[in-house]
Design a protein around this motif. Structure first.
Motif, PDB file in Angstrom:
ATOM      1  N   ASN A 292       0.818  -1.210   0.000  1.00 58.80           N
ATOM      2  CA  ASN A 292       0.000   0.000   0.000  1.00 58.80           C
ATOM      3  C   ASN A 292       0.852   1.261   0.000  1.00 58.80           C
ATOM      4  OD1 ASN A 292      -2.905  -0.221  -0.103  1.00 58.80           O
ATOM      5  ND2 ASN A 292      -2.738  -1.549   1.684  1.00 58.80           N
ATOM      6  N   ASN A 293       1.922   1.264   0.783  1.00 61.21           N
ATOM      7  CA  ASN A 293       2.802   2.447   0.809  1.00 61.21           C
ATOM      8  C   ASN A 293       3.432   2.684  -0.558  1.00 61.21           C
ATOM      9  OD1 ASN A 293       2.312   3.101   3.462  1.00 61.21           O
ATOM     10  ND2 ASN A 293       3.977   1.815   4.241  1.00 61.21           N
ATOM     11  N   PHE A 294       3.802   1.589  -1.249  1.00 63.64           N
ATOM     12  CA  PHE A 294       4.402   1.737  -2.576  1.00 63.64           C
ATOM     13  C   PHE A 294       3.383   2.278  -3.589  1.00 63.64           C
ATOM     14  CE2 PHE A 294       5.170  -0.224  -6.777  1.00 63.64           C
ATOM     15  CZ  PHE A 294       6.368   0.395  -7.094  1.00 63.64           C
ATOM     16  N   LEU A 295       2.153   1.701  -3.575  1.00 66.30           N
ATOM     17  CA  LEU A 295       1.126   2.145  -4.529  1.00 66.30           C
ATOM     18  C   LEU A 295       0.732   3.594  -4.297  1.00 66.30           C
ATOM     19  CD1 LEU A 295      -1.164  -1.045  -4.540  1.00 66.30           C
ATOM     20  CD2 LEU A 295       0.481  -0.323  -6.283  1.00 66.30           C
ATOM     21  N   ILE A 296       0.693   4.021  -3.051  1.00 61.15           N
ATOM     22  CA  ILE A 296       0.361   5.423  -2.752  1.00 61.15           C
ATOM     23  C   ILE A 296       1.502   6.345  -3.157  1.00 61.15           C
ATOM     24  CG2 ILE A 296      -0.081   7.050  -0.864  1.00 61.15           C
ATOM     25  CD1 ILE A 296      -1.572   4.768   0.567  1.00 61.15           C
ATOM     26  N   SER A 297       2.749   5.889  -2.929  1.00 61.01           N
ATOM     27  CA  SER A 297       3.908   6.748  -3.233  1.00 61.01           C
ATOM     28  C   SER A 297       4.062   7.002  -4.732  1.00 61.01           C
ATOM     29  CB  SER A 297       5.188   6.106  -2.683  1.00 61.01           C
ATOM     30  OG  SER A 297       5.454   4.891  -3.373  1.00 61.01           O
ATOM     31  N   ILE A 298       3.631   6.062  -5.583  1.00 60.09           N
ATOM     32  CA  ILE A 298       3.756   6.269  -7.038  1.00 60.09           C
ATOM     33  C   ILE A 298       2.464   6.837  -7.635  1.00 60.09           C
ATOM     34  CG2 ILE A 298       5.482   4.455  -7.278  1.00 60.09           C
ATOM     35  CD1 ILE A 298       3.321   2.600  -8.331  1.00 60.09           C
ATOM     36  N   GLY A 299       1.481   7.132  -6.774  1.00 56.82           N
ATOM     37  CA  GLY A 299       0.292   7.844  -7.215  1.00 56.82           C
ATOM     38  C   GLY A 299      -0.828   7.002  -7.779  1.00 56.82           C
ATOM     39  N   ILE A 300      -0.750   5.680  -7.691  1.00 50.41           N
ATOM     40  CA  ILE A 300      -1.834   4.840  -8.218  1.00 50.41           C
ATOM     41  C   ILE A 300      -3.081   4.960  -7.338  1.00 50.41           C
ATOM     42  CG2 ILE A 300      -2.544   2.466  -8.700  1.00 50.41           C
ATOM     43  CD1 ILE A 300       0.270   1.867  -9.548  1.00 50.41           C
ATOM     44  N   PHE A 301      -2.902   4.982  -6.030  1.00 46.39           N
ATOM     45  CA  PHE A 301      -4.019   5.170  -5.098  1.00 46.39           C
ATOM     46  C   PHE A 301      -3.704   6.342  -4.176  1.00 46.39           C
ATOM     47  CE2 PHE A 301      -4.202   0.515  -5.959  1.00 46.39           C
ATOM     48  CZ  PHE A 301      -5.436   0.506  -6.596  1.00 46.39           C
ATOM     49  N   SER A 302      -4.774   6.995  -3.707  1.00 45.31           N
ATOM     50  CA  SER A 302      -4.586   8.110  -2.774  1.00 45.31           C
ATOM     51  C   SER A 302      -4.751   7.671  -1.327  1.00 45.31           C
ATOM     52  CB  SER A 302      -5.594   9.224  -3.089  1.00 45.31           C
ATOM     53  OG  SER A 302      -6.926   8.726  -3.000  1.00 45.31           O
ATOM     54  N   SER A 303      -5.376   6.511  -1.121  1.00 45.30           N
ATOM     55  CA  SER A 303      -5.559   5.986   0.240  1.00 45.30           C
ATOM     56  C   SER A 303      -5.331   4.472   0.208  1.00 45.30           C
ATOM     57  CB  SER A 303      -6.971   6.300   0.752  1.00 45.30           C
ATOM     58  OG  SER A 303      -7.938   5.722  -0.102  1.00 45.30           O
ATOM     59  N   PRO A 304      -5.077   3.855   1.370  1.00 43.22           N
ATOM     60  CA  PRO A 304      -4.793   2.412   1.383  1.00 43.22           C
ATOM     61  C   PRO A 304      -5.948   1.577   0.831  1.00 43.22           C
ATOM     62  CG  PRO A 304      -4.187   3.423   3.465  1.00 43.22           C
ATOM     63  CD  PRO A 304      -4.942   4.470   2.698  1.00 43.22           C
ATOM     64  N   VAL A 305      -5.595   0.498   0.158  1.00 43.26           N
ATOM     65  CA  VAL A 305      -6.569  -0.449  -0.396  1.00 43.26           C
ATOM     66  C   VAL A 305      -6.620  -1.668   0.516  1.00 43.26           C
ATOM     67  CG1 VAL A 305      -7.180  -1.849  -2.404  1.00 43.26           C
ATOM     68  CG2 VAL A 305      -6.023   0.341  -2.712  1.00 43.26           C
ATOM     69  N   GLN A 306      -7.823  -2.219   0.712  1.00 42.08           N
ATOM     70  CA  GLN A 306      -7.965  -3.392   1.580  1.00 42.08           C
ATOM     71  C   GLN A 306      -7.481  -4.649   0.852  1.00 42.08           C
ATOM     72  OE1 GLN A 306      -7.844  -4.885   4.543  1.00 42.08           O
ATOM     73  NE2 GLN A 306      -9.613  -3.678   5.168  1.00 42.08           N
ATOM     74  N   LEU A 307      -6.260  -5.058   1.141  1.00 42.37           N
ATOM     75  CA  LEU A 307      -5.692  -6.240   0.495  1.00 42.37           C
ATOM     76  C   LEU A 307      -5.830  -7.495   1.356  1.00 42.37           C
ATOM     77  CD1 LEU A 307      -2.398  -4.649  -0.897  1.00 42.37           C
ATOM     78  CD2 LEU A 307      -4.525  -5.061  -2.128  1.00 42.37           C
ATOM     79  N   LEU A 308      -6.037  -7.296   2.651  1.00 43.34           N
ATOM     80  CA  LEU A 308      -6.181  -8.444   3.557  1.00 43.34           C
ATOM     81  C   LEU A 308      -7.655  -8.699   3.858  1.00 43.34           C
ATOM     82  CD1 LEU A 308      -3.327  -7.812   6.142  1.00 43.34           C
ATOM     83  CD2 LEU A 308      -3.427  -9.654   4.473  1.00 43.34           C
ATOM     84  N   TYR A 309      -7.899  -9.791   4.579  1.00 43.02           N
ATOM     85  CA  TYR A 309      -9.226 -10.144   5.076  1.00 43.02           C
ATOM     86  C   TYR A 309     -10.226 -10.386   3.953  1.00 43.02           C
ATOM     87  CZ  TYR A 309      -6.694  -8.196   8.951  1.00 43.02           C
ATOM     88  OH  TYR A 309      -5.704  -7.922   9.861  1.00 43.02           O
TER      89      TYR A 309
END
Length: 282
Positions: free
Chosen positions: A127-144
């Motif tokens: 999530n930190n990587f995807l936000i840092s390169i601008g793909i997402f602006s907030s964390p995505v729920q990848l777990l659960y």
């Protein structure tokens, strides 16, 4: 006079099967047809209430979910393990690559699962990587969710699929592939028509080593599955620890065991048929 030592040789394995399979299986089978005790355990009276409860909508949903996750895990694991084992078998650095395959076994199983929370969590590496390169602006729920369970099951099962495949591919006569190409087959045709049929024993072992542990898995869905995604192993745990309904847990275990045995026998029959067909063609 030739003495028959067959019974002596098979005695240890018969004792092993009796103590660790026949007796526990018999206890579970008998317990599934008894009434539940007030504080857990069994009451010595015949009942089929535990099996009636298996036909509820909840159990049907959990059973289908368990089958889907187990089958998906098995398919993706074998598809990843096959080219990996092939590459290792043909590499001049096979000993070092095999060493890398078994390195995860040096770490505790639960620690490896919790490590994925640091990778896929809301504040994790992905999530930190995807936000840092601008793909997402907030964390995505990848777990659960079920795909997180499948991903981590693939990770834990991969060594168990790679090793039996490597053992078979390493003994394969690779000159057969060259002969097939000399006769006009392309690379993929030679792989599909020559390599795959001759390594079926390794593929069947990889499938069984992946499917059976995945089907009865409890820890991974319990840690990264959340409350919406449960498998049969989680239901058994809840019945034993929370509901204290041991007959129900025994009945679910019988269903789990029956489905596993049926799929193992079915898969063995299919692979044996293909092996006989290949042997007949040769």
């Amino acid at each position: 006079m030739i003495k028959n030592y067959g019974q002596r040789y098979t005695f240890p394995i018969m004792v092993w099967l009796t103590v660790f399979f026949v007796i526990p299986f018999s206890i579970i089978l008998v317990g599934s047809f008894l009434d539940k005790g007030l504080y857990g355990g069994f009451e010595p009276s015949f009942s089929i209430d535990a099996y009636k409860a298996l036909f509820s909508d909840t159990m049907r949903k959990v059973t289908l979910n368990t089958i889907f996750i187990s089958v998906a895990t098995t398919v993706f694991t074998v598809l990843l393990a096959l080219p990996t084992a092939y590459h290792i078998a043909r590499s001049p650095y096979k000993e070092k690559l095999l060493f890398l395959v078994i390195i995860p076994f040096w770490t505790n199983f639960l620690i490896r699962i919790f490590a994925w929370i640091a990778v896929l969590g809301n504040n994790g590496l992905v999530n930190n990587f995807l936000i840092s390169i601008g793909i997402f602006s907030s964390p995505v729920q990848l777990l659960y969710n079920r795909w997180a369970i499948i991903l981590i099951m693939i990770y834990t099962s991969l060594p168990f699929a790679i090793l039996p495949l490597y053992a078979v591919i390493e003994k394969f006569d690779f000159s057969l592939l060259e002969a097939a190409r000399d006769l006009g087959a392309n690379k993929w045709q030679s792989m599909y028509k020559i390599l795959i049929p001759l390594i079926i024993p390794g593929i069947s072992t990889a499938v069984l080593f992946t499917f059976i542990p995945a089907f009865g898995n409890f820890a991974i869905p319990d840690i990264v599955g959340g409350t919406d995604v449960r498998m049969l192993g989680n239901i058994i745990n809840e019945k034993l620890k929370t509901a204290r309904n041991w007959p129900s847990a025994a009945a679910i275990s019988m269903i789990l065991t029956t489905i596993s045995v049926v799929m193992v026998l079915l898969f063995n029959r299919i692979t044996s048929s293909k092996e006989r067909k290949i042997g007949g063609n040769i």
